[in-house]
Design a protein around this motif. Structure first.
Motif, mmCIF file in Angstrom:
data_model
loop_
_atom_site.group_PDB
_atom_site.id
_atom_site.type_symbol
_atom_site.label_atom_id
_atom_site.label_comp_id
_atom_site.label_asym_id
_atom_site.label_seq_id
_atom_site.Cartn_x
_atom_site.Cartn_y
_atom_site.Cartn_z
ATOM 1 N N PHE A 193 3.805 0.523 4.214
ATOM 2 C CA PHE A 193 3.283 -0.004 2.957
ATOM 3 C C PHE A 193 1.770 -0.068 3.121
ATOM 4 O O PHE A 193 1.278 -0.649 4.092
ATOM 5 N N PHE A 194 1.011 0.510 2.191
ATOM 6 C CA PHE A 194 -0.446 0.474 2.274
ATOM 7 C C PHE A 194 -0.961 -0.736 1.511
ATOM 8 O O PHE A 194 -0.720 -0.868 0.315
ATOM 9 N N ASP A 195 -1.697 -1.606 2.187
ATOM 10 C CA ASP A 195 -2.287 -2.774 1.530
ATOM 11 C C ASP A 195 -3.697 -2.484 1.056
ATOM 12 O O ASP A 195 -4.145 -3.033 0.060
ATOM 13 N N ALA B 200 -17.924 14.657 7.004
ATOM 14 C CA ALA B 200 -16.513 14.486 7.317
ATOM 15 C C ALA B 200 -16.147 13.011 7.215
ATOM 16 O O ALA B 200 -16.815 12.153 7.790
ATOM 17 N N LYS B 201 -15.104 12.726 6.457
ATOM 18 C CA LYS B 201 -14.640 11.355 6.254
ATOM 19 C C LYS B 201 -13.155 11.281 6.551
ATOM 20 O O LYS B 201 -12.429 12.267 6.451
ATOM 21 N N VAL B 202 -12.718 10.072 6.918
ATOM 22 C CA VAL B 202 -11.296 9.820 7.101
ATOM 23 C C VAL B 202 -10.936 8.612 6.237
ATOM 24 O O VAL B 202 -11.703 7.661 6.144
ATOM 25 N N GLU B 203 -9.799 8.704 5.566
ATOM 26 C CA GLU B 203 -9.315 7.578 4.773
ATOM 27 C C GLU B 203 -8.292 6.834 5.615
ATOM 28 O O GLU B 203 -7.258 7.387 5.992
ATOM 29 N N LEU B 204 -8.616 5.583 5.940
ATOM 30 C CA LEU B 204 -7.729 4.738 6.738
ATOM 31 C C LEU B 204 -6.993 3.786 5.811
ATOM 32 O O LEU B 204 -7.572 3.292 4.841
ATOM 33 N N ALA B 205 -5.739 3.514 6.140
ATOM 34 C CA ALA B 205 -4.974 2.537 5.384
ATOM 35 C C ALA B 205 -4.656 1.360 6.296
ATOM 36 O O ALA B 205 -4.247 1.543 7.440
ATOM 37 N N LEU B 206 -4.888 0.163 5.785
ATOM 38 C CA LEU B 206 -4.429 -1.034 6.453
ATOM 39 C C LEU B 206 -2.970 -1.170 6.042
ATOM 40 O O LEU B 206 -2.670 -1.394 4.868
ATOM 41 N N ALA B 207 -2.064 -0.970 6.987
ATOM 42 C CA ALA B 207 -0.665 -0.768 6.632
ATOM 43 C C ALA B 207 0.279 -1.684 7.397
ATOM 44 O O ALA B 207 -0.021 -2.121 8.513
#
Length: 162
Positions: free
Chosen positions: A28-30, A125-132
């Motif tokens: 679940f991505f918060d 260059a970017k990265v999308e991080l999810a607090l999950a």
């Protein structure tokens, strides 16, 4: 091959290199966070060619800095002068305030940092991080049931001419 996404008015151009589609099924991505990456020249060239994978990669906090582990970037074939490990940890660039907030969140039970996609935004260059938070087996089953029900509803609407 990398995918291009741009705004209707052409204000931004985003080139998606790779995505972690499995992560949406497992977590679940918060919250979603954009972070820069510290890369070497041949790694950037490989990313531009779309030679990367986020399978089994994760973010981890070490010495008040965030690193991305297990992200595979295939070595650039024409960079003979540099022998780089394709799975080496890569430092992520975030503001100190964001890092402190993430440290507090990840210390809570069940939270982790999961990369969802890697892309180029304005040439960087970017990265999308999810607090999950991890999904349990019954959560996954429930989501699949909801998707199947929604698909059946859409098919019924098409048959009846809506």
């Amino acid at each position: 091959m990398p995918e291009h996404v741009s705004g209707l008015d052409g204000t931004y151009d985003m080139k998606i290199v790779c995505q972690n589609r499995k992560a949406a099924h497992e977590y679940f991505f918060d919250e979603l966070i954009e972070a820069g990456m510290v890369l070497l020249g041949p790694e950037v060239k490989s990313l531009r060619e779309g030679r990367a994978s986020l399978v089994d990669s994760y973010g981890k906090i070490k010495d008040s800095e965030i690193y991305l582990y297990n992200m595979h970037i295939t070595p650039y074939p024409y960079a003979h002068h540099m022998d780089l490990d394709p799975l080496r940890p890569r430092k992520l660039l975030l503001k100190r305030r964001e890092i402190k907030r993430l440290i507090g969140k990840t210390e809570e039970k069940g939270y982790t940092l999961v990369p969802t996609k890697v892309y180029f935004s304005k040439g960087r260059a970017k990265v999308e991080l999810a607090l999950a938070r991890g999904k349990r087996k019954y959560d996954k089953r429930q989501v699949l049931k909801e998707k199947e029900l929604q698909r059946e509803i859409e098919q019924a609407k098409k048959r009846e001419g809506y």
